[in-house]
Design an enzyme around this catalytic site. Structure first.
Site, PDB file in Angstrom:
ATOM      1  N   TYR A 223       8.745 -36.692 101.597  1.00 55.78           N
ATOM      2  CA  TYR A 223       9.773 -37.737 101.601  1.00 55.78           C
ATOM      3  C   TYR A 223       9.435 -38.681 102.746  1.00 55.78           C
ATOM      4  O   TYR A 223       9.394 -38.269 103.906  1.00 55.78           O
ATOM      5  CB  TYR A 223      11.167 -37.138 101.786  1.00 55.78           C
ATOM      6  CG  TYR A 223      11.700 -36.443 100.561  1.00 55.78           C
ATOM      7  CD1 TYR A 223      12.536 -37.120  99.672  1.00 55.78           C
ATOM      8  CD2 TYR A 223      11.366 -35.125 100.280  1.00 55.78           C
ATOM      9  CE1 TYR A 223      13.037 -36.485  98.535  1.00 55.78           C
ATOM     10  CE2 TYR A 223      11.854 -34.483  99.153  1.00 55.78           C
ATOM     11  CZ  TYR A 223      12.690 -35.164  98.288  1.00 55.78           C
ATOM     12  OH  TYR A 223      13.169 -34.551  97.163  1.00 55.78           O
ATOM     13  N   HIS A 255       7.628 -40.242  92.710  1.00 53.55           N
ATOM     14  CA  HIS A 255       8.581 -39.512  91.872  1.00 53.55           C
ATOM     15  C   HIS A 255       9.944 -40.202  91.808  1.00 53.55           C
ATOM     16  O   HIS A 255      10.498 -40.400  90.740  1.00 53.55           O
ATOM     17  CB  HIS A 255       8.743 -38.092  92.390  1.00 53.55           C
ATOM     18  CG  HIS A 255       9.512 -37.195  91.486  1.00 53.55           C
ATOM     19  ND1 HIS A 255      10.874 -37.027  91.586  1.00 53.55           N
ATOM     20  CD2 HIS A 255       9.107 -36.440  90.446  1.00 53.55           C
ATOM     21  CE1 HIS A 255      11.280 -36.177  90.650  1.00 53.55           C
ATOM     22  NE2 HIS A 255      10.228 -35.805  89.954  1.00 53.55           N
ATOM     23  N   HIS A 256      10.505 -40.509  92.967  1.00 56.93           N
ATOM     24  CA  HIS A 256      11.725 -41.314  92.973  1.00 56.93           C
ATOM     25  C   HIS A 256      11.867 -42.039  94.307  1.00 56.93           C
ATOM     26  O   HIS A 256      11.227 -41.667  95.299  1.00 56.93           O
ATOM     27  CB  HIS A 256      12.977 -40.484  92.628  1.00 56.93           C
ATOM     28  CG  HIS A 256      13.421 -39.523  93.690  1.00 56.93           C
ATOM     29  ND1 HIS A 256      13.163 -38.181  93.640  1.00 56.93           N
ATOM     30  CD2 HIS A 256      14.138 -39.706  94.832  1.00 56.93           C
ATOM     31  CE1 HIS A 256      13.700 -37.573  94.681  1.00 56.93           C
ATOM     32  NE2 HIS A 256      14.285 -38.476  95.428  1.00 56.93           N
ATOM     33  N   HIS A 405      24.530 -35.647  93.026  1.00 59.62           N
ATOM     34  CA  HIS A 405      23.677 -35.208  94.139  1.00 59.62           C
ATOM     35  C   HIS A 405      24.084 -33.829  94.643  1.00 59.62           C
ATOM     36  O   HIS A 405      25.248 -33.588  94.953  1.00 59.62           O
ATOM     37  CB  HIS A 405      23.764 -36.203  95.297  1.00 59.62           C
ATOM     38  CG  HIS A 405      22.977 -35.798  96.509  1.00 59.62           C
ATOM     39  ND1 HIS A 405      21.608 -35.917  96.568  1.00 59.62           N
ATOM     40  CD2 HIS A 405      23.360 -35.262  97.690  1.00 59.62           C
ATOM     41  CE1 HIS A 405      21.177 -35.485  97.752  1.00 59.62           C
ATOM     42  NE2 HIS A 405      22.224 -35.081  98.442  1.00 59.62           N
ATOM     43  N   MET A 480      25.383 -29.680  99.269  1.00 60.82           N
ATOM     44  CA  MET A 480      26.267 -30.818  99.039  1.00 60.82           C
ATOM     45  C   MET A 480      26.739 -30.780  97.591  1.00 60.82           C
ATOM     46  O   MET A 480      26.107 -30.150  96.739  1.00 60.82           O
ATOM     47  CB  MET A 480      25.552 -32.140  99.309  1.00 60.82           C
ATOM     48  CG  MET A 480      25.157 -32.370 100.743  1.00 60.82           C
ATOM     49  SD  MET A 480      24.424 -34.024 100.966  1.00 60.82           S
ATOM     50  CE  MET A 480      24.271 -34.051 102.762  1.00 60.82           C
TER      51      MET A 480
END
Length: 610
Positions: A223, A255-256, A405, A480
């Site tokens: 990331y 990927h995103h 999420h 979360m």
């Protein structure tokens, strides 16, 4: 008298004509915003090498998905299909293979040992198989629900797509075991909503937020965080659309991506660019969490409704943005540079309605926890009627998109709208949710929420691989449960979430102590996380925690964008009463199954092995 057989040239001409006619019929049948020249508007690479390319479109009228699978280098065959979480065992498959002479196409499935079985009900229908300049193109279709117990039901949320490559001709289909193949998975939302694309305003401008020609780390998952600063004096604008920018050649690695706004009161942020888990990452980047744009592999450009725009710029907006790019590099390729990002389209001519982004679900608090060794533990967060009555305008708000999420233990996410105790409709639902595939999704229909309504967000977690309780929090191994809803018109309400009342959680710890020899420390200096770590997890402590979350009062965060709560007493609110729930959709499948066929389709692909 028997008709003469056509020549090879005539047969080729007839085949090309048939494919052309099929594509014309397909475009007419599909209810999609795709132009007639693009009958397959959605595309993703299936494998890291890009040798398998999937395109598709959807006919809601026929409840059918049309697939185009491009195999760049066909060896002895290929399998493609779907499974619950991306496993190759117990998967619903379609297989093309050659025995060294002829080639065959068939609907199949894999058992729990990974052995391939021919399906007695052939629901994948081959429409054409054609050699092109790029490779072999397979066109086939399949209904959403085939009423076949061996088949996967295609639903609105995430679909885990699986594939395998046959290197050598098998003796028979049943001789194939997935454990001996080169396999992999990809994720996509197959059932894209049929939403018309608004025209861009004539005065629209663009801004590209991209990573600065970075060297992608040669590891499977990275990331990357990159902070950018808007120009000084950048006035207020409305974002009307955004789209991905992916560096050519890196389509299989990016990927995103997400763009986050930083918190307005902080006047400056370090212009950091590096891995998001780097020890050098400035702590202030944790305040750059408000989602502005999000894209995931397979998604197209995101358009706001014609009369709606998302504000950015101006005195009330932070000048700092954080771009986060997720690189998925399973082959651990090195030496690859990247400048991917997101292109924003915006206008100075503000639209009549301004969009807002609101957080629903659970507060990031260790008071909400999942015991270890759980296969499907559910936690729910509430946006209560008291909060919506106080914070929403009289005419309500209208939700048009949503981003779900969780962290790594999340398996399902659901948000429902409750009015007068009755569950009225689903806002967004993903029964095959993956934390590795997150995108802002347009809803199939706008959901209107009025003062006095309740929004309940529930997440299902799997902690079978964990030895300690998983508590709520910001860490990747914490959890979360969030739904970022995109709505209009914008309100001052930015966060509407809940957590169990902490006093009742302490009562739970005392109760556990009463029934176990091993004591949980309930002293003042023990944190909630420490207390959960010392719980002896047995059937009693598990069920009591589940029951606690199902009846105990909650603390509600009914917060403005300044992170200050609306005025009111929010700390011992009763759980909203839900007197009726939505009925699960009934099956349209007949008592006896539909067509039964054990036959295979013999495919002419111009030779067995390419």
């Amino acid at each position: 008298m028997q008709a003469p057989s056509p020549s090879t040239r005539e047969a080729a001409s007839m085949y090309s004509t048939a494919v052309a006619v099929f594509l014309v019929i397909l475009v007419a049948a599909l209810q999609s915003s795709a132009p007639p020249t693009d009958p397959f508007p959605y595309q993703i690479p299936l494998d890291p090498n890009g040798s398998l390319q999937l395109s598709w479109n959807v006919s809601y009228a026929d409840e059918t998905v049309y697939f185009q699978l491009l195999v760049l280098e066909l060896k002895a065959g290929v399998l493609f299909g779907m499974s619950d979480r991306g496993e190759l065992e117990n998967a619903d498959l379609v297989v093309l293979w050659t025995d060294g002479g002829r080639a065959y196409f068939g609907d199949a499935w894999s058992d729990q040992r990974g052995q391939i079985q021919l399906d007695s009900q052939q629901d994948y229908q081959l429409l054409s198989a054609q050699r092109t300049g790029e490779g072999l193109s397979l066109l086939f279709k399949r209904p959403f629900d085939t009423c076949d117990p061996n088949d996967y039901v295609i639903e609105d949320g995430t679909v885990h797509l699986v594939y395998g490559v046959l290197e050598e001709p098998p003796r028979a289909l049943e001789a194939i075991n997935v454990s001996g193949l080169r396999t992999g998975l990809q994720r996509a939302q197959l059932l894209k909503p049929s939403v018309s694309t608004p025209a861009l305003p004539a005065d629209s401008h663009t801004m590209e937020i991209r990573v600065p020609n970075i060297l992608i780390p040669s590891q499977e998952t990275t990331y990357w965080c990159h902070v950018v600063e808007l120009p000084a004096g950048f006035q207020k604008h409305h974002i009307v659309m955004y789209e991905p920018i992916v560096t050519k050649g890196n389509q299989l690695l990016v990927h995103h991506m997400e763009v986050f706004q930083c918190t307005p009161p902080l006047k400056s942020f370090p212009l950091f660019s590096g891995p998001c888990d780097s020890k050098m990452k400035p702590p202030d980047l944790n305040y750059c969490r408000h989602v502005l744009a999000a894209w995931a592999l397979g998604a197209k450009a995101f358009y706001y409704p014609e009369e709606v725009g998302l504000a950015f710029g101006g005195d009330e907006f932070s000048r700092f943005l954080r771009l986060e790019v997720h690189y998925h590099n399973p082959m651990e390729l090195g030496g690859r540079r990247d400048s991917s990002g997101i292109r924003l389209y915006y206008t100075t001519r503000l639209r009549p309605s301004e969009a807002g982004v609101m957080e629903l679900g659970l507060v990031y608090s260790p008071t909400m926890a999942i015991p270890p060794q759980e296969s499907a533990f559910v936690l729910s967060g509430y946006c209560t009627d008291e909060c919506t009555r106080l914070a929403l305008p009289p005419l309500g708000i209208h939700i048009f998109a949503s981003q779900l999420h969780t962290h790594l233990a999340g398996r399902k996410v659901l948000t429902v709208l409750v009015r007068d105790g009755r569950v009225m409709e689903v806002v967004n639902r993903d029964d095959h949710y993956s934390p590795h595939f997150q995108e802002i999704r347009m809803l199939k229909k706008v959901v209107s929420v009025y003062p006095g309504d309740v929004l309940v967000t529930s997440c299902t977690y799997n902690t079978e691989d964990r030895k300690l309780a998983t508590v709520g929090g910001f860490g990747i191994n914490e959890e979360m449960c969030v739904n970022y809803i995109h709505y209009y018109p914008v309100t001052k309400l930015e966060l509407c979430k809940s957590t169990v009342n902490p006093d009742f959680l302490q009562k739970y710890f005392h109760l556990v102590n009463s029934f176990n020899d091993k004591e949980v420390c309930t002293c003042a200096q023990a944190s909630v996380t420490d207390q959960f770590e010392s719980v002896p997890w047995n059937s009693f402590s598990r069920e009591m925690l589940r029951a606690l979350y199902g009846f105990a009062p909650i603390s509600v965060h009914c917060n403005k964008s300044s992170a200050v709560r609306f005025q009111g007493n929010w700390d011992r609110q009763p759980l909203p009463k839900i007197t009726s729930r939505l009925e699960e959709p009934t099956s349209h499948c007949p008592a006896s199954q539909g067509r039964r066929s054990s036959g295979l389709t013999v495919v002419s692909i111009g030779g067995g092995k390419s």
